[in-house]
Write an enzyme that holds these catalytic residues in place. Structure first.
Site, PDB file in Angstrom:
ATOM      1  N   CYS A 383       0.830  -1.200   0.000  1.00  0.00           N
ATOM      2  CA  CYS A 383       0.000   0.000   0.000  1.00  0.00           C
ATOM      3  C   CYS A 383       0.867   1.254   0.000  1.00  0.00           C
ATOM      4  O   CYS A 383       1.409   1.624  -1.036  1.00  0.00           O
ATOM      5  CB  CYS A 383      -0.983  -0.042   1.172  1.00  0.00           C
ATOM      6  SG  CYS A 383      -2.392   1.043   0.935  1.00  0.00           S
ATOM      7  N   PHE A 384       1.051   1.876   1.160  1.00  0.00           N
ATOM      8  CA  PHE A 384       1.924   3.041   1.235  1.00  0.00           C
ATOM      9  C   PHE A 384       3.319   2.667   0.712  1.00  0.00           C
ATOM     10  O   PHE A 384       3.995   3.472   0.076  1.00  0.00           O
ATOM     11  CB  PHE A 384       2.030   3.492   2.701  1.00  0.00           C
ATOM     12  CG  PHE A 384       2.383   4.945   2.887  1.00  0.00           C
ATOM     13  CD1 PHE A 384       1.897   5.912   2.040  1.00  0.00           C
ATOM     14  CD2 PHE A 384       3.189   5.343   3.953  1.00  0.00           C
ATOM     15  CE1 PHE A 384       2.209   7.262   2.230  1.00  0.00           C
ATOM     16  CE2 PHE A 384       3.508   6.676   4.157  1.00  0.00           C
ATOM     17  CZ  PHE A 384       3.011   7.638   3.290  1.00  0.00           C
ATOM     18  N   HIS A 509      -3.465  -5.023   0.520  1.00  0.00           N
ATOM     19  CA  HIS A 509      -2.769  -5.596   1.676  1.00  0.00           C
ATOM     20  C   HIS A 509      -2.836  -7.121   1.619  1.00  0.00           C
ATOM     21  O   HIS A 509      -3.753  -7.716   2.209  1.00  0.00           O
ATOM     22  CB  HIS A 509      -3.417  -5.099   2.972  1.00  0.00           C
ATOM     23  CG  HIS A 509      -3.222  -3.637   3.215  1.00  0.00           C
ATOM     24  ND1 HIS A 509      -2.110  -3.135   3.863  1.00  0.00           N
ATOM     25  CD2 HIS A 509      -3.979  -2.581   2.883  1.00  0.00           C
ATOM     26  CE1 HIS A 509      -2.207  -1.816   3.921  1.00  0.00           C
ATOM     27  NE2 HIS A 509      -3.329  -1.446   3.331  1.00  0.00           N
ATOM     28  N   GLU A 511      -1.220  -9.190   3.192  1.00  0.00           N
ATOM     29  CA  GLU A 511      -1.070  -9.780   4.532  1.00  0.00           C
ATOM     30  C   GLU A 511      -2.422 -10.088   5.177  1.00  0.00           C
ATOM     31  O   GLU A 511      -2.521 -10.952   6.042  1.00  0.00           O
ATOM     32  CB  GLU A 511      -0.224  -8.860   5.433  1.00  0.00           C
ATOM     33  CG  GLU A 511      -0.879  -7.553   5.894  1.00  0.00           C
ATOM     34  CD  GLU A 511      -0.743  -6.407   4.913  1.00  0.00           C
ATOM     35  OE1 GLU A 511      -0.492  -6.659   3.713  1.00  0.00           O
ATOM     36  OE2 GLU A 511      -0.893  -5.238   5.334  1.00  0.00           O
TER      37      GLU A 511
HETATM   38  N1  GLN Z   1      -1.883   6.704   3.083  1.00  0.00           N
HETATM   39  C1  GLN Z   1      -2.024   5.959   1.883  1.00  0.00           C
HETATM   40  C2  GLN Z   1      -3.399   6.103   1.259  1.00  0.00           C
HETATM   41  O1  GLN Z   1      -4.313   6.516   1.905  1.00  0.00           O
HETATM   42  C3  GLN Z   1      -1.710   4.506   2.113  1.00  0.00           C
HETATM   43  C4  GLN Z   1      -2.714   3.803   2.938  1.00  0.00           C
HETATM   44  C5  GLN Z   1      -2.227   2.503   3.472  1.00  0.00           C
HETATM   45  O2  GLN Z   1      -1.032   2.223   3.484  1.00  0.00           O
HETATM   46  N2  GLN Z   1      -3.119   1.686   3.953  1.00  0.00           N
HETATM   47  O3  GLN Z   1      -3.584   5.805   0.110  1.00  0.00           O
END
Ligand code: GLN
Length: 533
Positions: A383-384, A509, A511
């Site tokens: 994700c991030f 995700h 995981e």
């Molecule tokens: N902050 C980022 C977003 O909102 C990533 C979110 C996350 O890692 N779950 O897209």
């Protein structure tokens, strides 16, 4: 005739952090092992509707279900142990309950009455737990009561469970702590005696007492608990520290817990066994190769913030015969110049940058990603972690100077990561991200395709930002490949670098859907690459 459903209610006493979720999940797993259909419900007393607005540093990881529910991380434990998808109804919070009752009152649902905790709220609770059992065609509904006996927050819930036992077959399991006093080396049972008395004052007598302890109960302590808590000795179950939590179902089974509960609830074993589970647990305990995996993050002080990632590594490790020890990397130290990325990552066989929000520590993470890309270190961005890998690539390979995510710098000249269009008008914070299971189209011939062996997969999401469509072409021209996309939109969902040993990122995700009996293929591939390093 409708099927008879029975209930197991797990209650914590004395203190939090005894692993009630793992205890309940293990109970569920042993019953499953006997061919009994179990469905769990976790009750949390807080007035939040869900966990979505909570800080993982305070509360632990926010788990996301396929239906988009943001919930307590215990729901993740249940999915990992029981190996099926849960839904919103499996997570009951004080917030959801009160909202339901108040909405119903406004609609005239209790017309003529003054609405009270007892019977109106307690009736709704009983209705809820029974309905979940019916909807899922369960033999047993496993209800875990968050918090500890004596808390104001769960008092009405325990009252509902007391009443439930008047209507249905219910077994109560009390989880307690038995400390050993260092000076005398003696196991002390008095706290448990008081806790059971407190529970009894609410009208609940435990059928089973599960004792968390550092070493197994001595005969003396067992006798005392039995005598003073009014529970037969064989119903006092040891829950001493284990090398892996996945051992707990077998430990419980060895002590006869399954039979005890089945006898109490008049259930018959259908004789399915747990051999496969046992084999996996054995593999966790006897790895052929040891690995070190770096995980970056600003919540590194609280390991519970990343519990699903830790477990996904265990699952993949069990499949491959390796054990990943985690090295936590505080990226704010790298950002502040107190630590060099090269030093932080020394000795790591792979690195994960997990999900995250906000600016703090991001430059440190980007520095770690640069190091991984440059030195051929296996990289998995979640994700991030995918978004920041795109930022790093844009800056250092595609010459997009000062590229960034607008979450971190709104004024960046190259907003390679930007808010999803539908997010631009969102004001409320609760349950408003792009959440839950979504389809991912995998591009044929890519690394992702080889890993999944499929062109269409489903994964769980929780984000507001995405790869800015305006930059996709430019970034791909620079060599990065977006190998997974949303079917009908421009959302980039998997990223990979074909020239690297393993450099991948996912907007979702993985995981969250990894289980001991179904390790996630991306984690398996990542660890495989780390093993070869
Ligand atoms: N902050 C980022 C977003 O909102 C990533 C979110 C996350 O890692 N779950 O897209």
């Amino acid at each position: 005739m409708p099927k008879e459903i029975s209930f197991i209610v797990v209650v914590g006493s004395l203190m939090s952090g005894l692993g009630k979720g793992i205890t309940s999940s293990s109970i569920g797993r042993i019953l499953q092992g006997h061919g009994i259909k179990v469905v769990p419900i976790k009750f949390d007393g807080y007035l939040n509707v869900d966990c979505g607005t909570m800080n993982p540093f305070r509360h632990g990881e926010v788990f996301v279900l396929d239906d988009g529910t943001e919930c307590d991380m215990d729901l993740g434990t249940y999915e990992r142990f029981l190996n099926f998808d849960l839904k919103n109804e499996n997570s009951m919070t004080g917030g959801k309950l009160f909202r339901h009752v108040i909405d119903k009152e406004r609609k005239g649902g209790y017309l003529g009455y003054d609405v009270q905790i007892v019977p109106h709220l307690t009736n709704e609770i009983k209705k809820w737990v029974k309905k979940v059992g019916e909807d899922r065609d369960a033999d047993v509904v496993l209800v875990e009561v968050g918090g500890t006996v004596g808390d104001l927050e769960n008092g009405y819930f325990l009252e509902a469970m007391r009443q439930l036992a008047l209507e249905e077959k219910v077994a109560f399991v009390q989880v307690t702590y038995v400390p050993t006093l260092d000076a005398v080396g003696e196991q002390k049972t008095k706290p448990t005696q008081h806790a059971t008395r407190l529970l009894a004052s609410l009208g609940i007598q435990p059928d089973v007492i599960v004792c968390r302890e550092t070493e197994k109960l001595k005969a003396e302590a067992r006798k005392k608990i039995s005598m003073f808590c009014n529970v037969r000795e064989e119903a006092i179950i040891d829950d001493a520290d284990l090398a892996t939590v996945y051992e707990l179902p077998e430990q419980f089974e060895k002590q006869g817990l399954g039979k005890l509960l089945m006898d109490k609830l008049d259930l018959k074993s259908k004789g399915k066994d747990m051999a496969e589970w046992g084999k996996l647990v054995e593999r966790i305990g006897k790895p052929r190769q040891e690995l070190t995996i770096g995980i970056t993050g600003k919540y590194t002080a609280l390991k519970d913030s990343y519990v699903s990632i830790k477990e996904a590594l265990v699952h993949a490790g069990a499949k491959l015969g390796c054990r990943a020890t985690i090295k936590w990397i505080e990226t704010t130290d790298i950002e502040d110049g107190k630590l060099k990325a090269d030093d932080a990552l020394a000795g790591c066989d792979g690195i994960i940058v997990p999900g995250g929000f906000g600016a703090r520590g991001t430059e440190g993470k980007i520095e770690c990603i640069r190091h991984a890309r440059y030195h051929g270190l296996p990289y998995l961005g979640l994700c991030f972690g995918m978004q920041l890998a795109v930022v790093e690539y844009a800056r250092n390979v595609c010459s997009l100077k000062d590229a960034n995510s607008t979450e971190i710098n709104e004024k960046t000249p190259h907003p390679v990561i930007d808010l999803l269009p539908e997010q631009k008008t969102v004001i409320d914070k609760g349950a408003t991200m792009r959440l839950g299971g979504q389809d991912v189209e995998i591009k044929e011939g890519t690394i992702a395709h080889k890993i999944y062996g499929s062109v269409l997969v489903r994964e769980r999401f929780r984000h507001r930002y995405e790869v800015n469509p305006d930059y996709i072409e430019r970034i791909e021209a620079g060599g990065l490949v977006f190998s997974g996309r949303a079917p009908k939109s421009q959302i980039m969902q998997v990223m990979e670098l074909p020239s690297h040993k393993f450099f991948m990122g996912t907007q979702f995700h993985p995981e969250l859907s990894s289980r001991l009996e179904r390790p996630h293929p991306l984690f398996v591939a990542f660890l495989e690459a780390a093993m070869k390093k």
